[in-house]
Design a protein around this motif. Structure first.
Motif, short mmCIF file in Angstrom:
data_model
loop_
_atom_site.label_atom_id
_atom_site.label_comp_id
_atom_site.label_asym_id
_atom_site.label_seq_id
_atom_site.Cartn_x
_atom_site.Cartn_y
_atom_site.Cartn_z
N HIS A 1 0.86 -1.19 0.00
CA HIS A 1 0.00 0.00 0.00
C HIS A 1 0.89 1.24 0.00
O HIS A 1 2.08 1.16 0.27
CB HIS A 1 -0.90 0.02 1.24
N ASP B 1 0.83 5.32 1.68
CA ASP B 1 0.16 6.04 2.76
C ASP B 1 -0.54 7.27 2.20
O ASP B 1 -0.13 7.82 1.19
CB ASP B 1 1.18 6.45 3.83
N HIS C 1 4.80 0.03 0.04
CA HIS C 1 5.49 -0.74 1.05
C HIS C 1 4.55 -1.76 1.66
O HIS C 1 3.32 -1.69 1.46
CB HIS C 1 6.09 0.18 2.13
FE LIG Z 1 2.13 2.38 5.42
#
Ligand SMILES: [Fe+2]
Ligand SMILES: O=C(O)CCC(=O)C(=O)O
Length: 503
Positions: free
Chosen positions: A378, A380, A434
């Motif tokens: 994913h 952020d 990540h």
């Molecule tokens: Fe994350």
């Protein structure tokens, strides 16, 4: 609540995990092991260096790190890295003129090791509370100020990740579960000031708002009522040019971020544990950036303002969230300067409303790590995420199409770019993909601090960039609140959320 912690403690889980259609292919978890040694390292002390060449260099390095990796590490200079010769961005340490007495603490990221360790230990205690105790924090809606759980979105996820988490909005209002008491045991050796107070026209009152956010327990009176506080010394430069002044302002704000206020006047001199203390009268000497800019000598001549306030016992997370202000702000300020020297209108109109969210994740030992996932790939949502962890590896990031394993470096802070930075920079600084893998033997704990604009800010590519470089916007504008909801109410799936606003 079915938590990963309870599964991990249950004897059945020691036998096997049920294979689900979403079980990952073991090969997927392979990461190119030693590659992480080339992850950029940024030395924060260079940002406040009196040498303009050093500052220019580190600003460029930061820009490159964000552009090429979307990821970098901020370390304490006391730490020696393995195999430093292979590091792409090793820079030598030039210390700023140290503040009186305590020079060794105000270097690099400036967050005390004891605070980093304390907050991780307190997280451990939280996740080890009984399930019933944690249940009250489960949270129902994406934007609830505190949410605790296991899967990303309990209603729609078909797979439970092998992790437990607690998310909380820690700024502008501070929210956090009131258990365990461990979170309130932060030592009172230091308090951090809001970095922006002196160069964005913020009033002293702001400082008190921040300080009061540190805790809210009523206190019993204590004997020694006065605490003296030594404040900051900043690098000073005579005959500043305009650019130099800007740099100094930036340095000043950065250093203020890292300013440590030391309490003195207590017997014994050992760390002061909050719950042993009564109300503290705190006096702080404040100096303004104007005083700084004028100061011709190594010791700024200023008329100090003294203010007094009652200080409450600190909460580890509140103290930590204040402490990471600098690492959060600095790369952003700097990378935006690096974009042709323009200051991007990146954040909320009112910085007071900027949002900071903390995400604590607990990955207990997993009987069959090859069949489980800690956290799927994913990106952020915010501008930058800062992450600390215990000394157990598990974080991997995608770099040049390969998963790279990030070896934990003690006392370091990892910083990664988020979707909002990608949108704002019109795709120049990509948010980094990540994920987290789990292991059979050891619990891993991570704590991520994500920061973004206020919920009502519209996130869109910075006009300054588009105008200046004749680019077309590559992302649709969207309210940050709606973006957050979109991301939090769906499967965590790579950069799917960002793809929804990509033109
Ligand atoms: Fe994350
Ligand atoms: O646990 C980790 O290292 C990763 C956590 C993470 O990616 C997140 O909180 O967004």
């Amino acid at each position: 609540m079915l938590s990963a912690t309870s599964l991990s403690n249950h004897p059945v889980s020691l036998i096997s995990l049920p294979a689900t259609p979403t079980s990952p292919n073991p090969k997927e978890f392979a990461a190119s092991e030693p590659e992480d040694l080339s992850i950029p390292i940024i030395d924060f002390s260079l940002l406040t260096s009196g040498d303009p060449n050093c500052r220019t260099q580190i600003i460029q390095d930061l820009g490159k790190a964000c552009e090429k990796w979307g990821f970098f590490m901020v370390i304490e200079c006391a730490h020696t890295l393995p195999n430093t010769s292979t590091l792409e961005f090793v820079v030598h340490v030039i210390r700023v003129q140290p503040p009186i007495g305590y020079c060794n603490r105000v270097v690099n990221h400036g967050v005390p090791e004891s605070l980093m360790k304390g907050v991780i230990t307190a997280c451990d205690e939280f996740f080890n509370l009984r399930e019933e105790e944690k249940e009250e924090f489960e949270g129902k809606h994406e934007l609830d100020p505190i949410r605790c759980g296991t899967s990303f979105h309990a209603k729609i996820d078909k797979v439970f990740y092998w992790r437990d988490f607690v998310k909380a909005f820690v700024h502008p209002e501070f929210h956090f579960p009131d258990k365990p008491t461990g979170f309130r045991k932060a030592e009172m050796g230091w308090v951090f000031l809001d970095p922006c107070w002196n160069n964005h026209g913020r009033s002293h009152r702001m400082i008190w708002e921040h300080l009061s956010a540190i805790g809210s327990d009523p206190l019993v009176p204590m004997k020694s009522s006065m605490i003296s506080v030594s404040l900051l010394i900043l690098p000073t430069q005579p005959n500043l040019t305009k650019a130099g002044r800007e740099d100094l302002h930036m340095s000043a704000s950065l250093l203020c971020h890292k300013t440590i206020i030391y309490f003195s006047g207590f017997d014994g001199g050992e760390g002061l544990v909050a719950d042993r203390l009564g109300p503290l009268r705190l006096s702080i000497k404040l100096i303004s950036s104007t005083d700084l800019a004028c100061a011709p000598h190594s010791r700024p001549c200023y008329a100090p303002t003294w203010i007094e306030h009652e200080l409450r016992p600190p909460h580890y997370l509140a103290a930590f969230s204040l402490a990471v202000c600098a690492p959060q702000q600095a790369p952003f300020t700097i990378t935006s300067r690096w974009l042709g020297g323009k200051t991007l209108r990146c954040k909320s109109k009112n910085p007071k409303d900027e949002r900071e969210c903390s995400l604590q994740t607990f990955y207990p030992p997993c009987p069959q790590p090859q069949l489980a996932m800690g956290l799927p790939p994913h990106s952020d949502h915010g501008i930058l995420t800062l992450l600390i962890q215990n000394e157990v590896g598990g974080l991997q990031l995608k770099h040049n199409g390969e998963w790279v394993h990030v070896t934990p470096v003690p006392n370091s802070i990892l910083v990664n770019t988020g979707d909002h930075l990608e949108i704002l920079s019109n795709g120049r600084y990509k948010s980094v993909l990540h994920r987290a893998v789990v292991n059979k033997n050891t619990t891993r704990i991570s704590l991520a601090m994500a920061n973004g604009p206020s919920l009502d800010s519209v996130v869109s590519p910075a006009l300054e960039l588009l105008d200046g470089e004749g680019q077309l916007p590559a992302y649709l504008p969207m309210k940050y609140k709606d973006y957050l909801k979109l991301q939090q109410s769906n499967h965590l799936d790579g950069k799917a959320c960002l793809d929804r606003v990509r033109i």
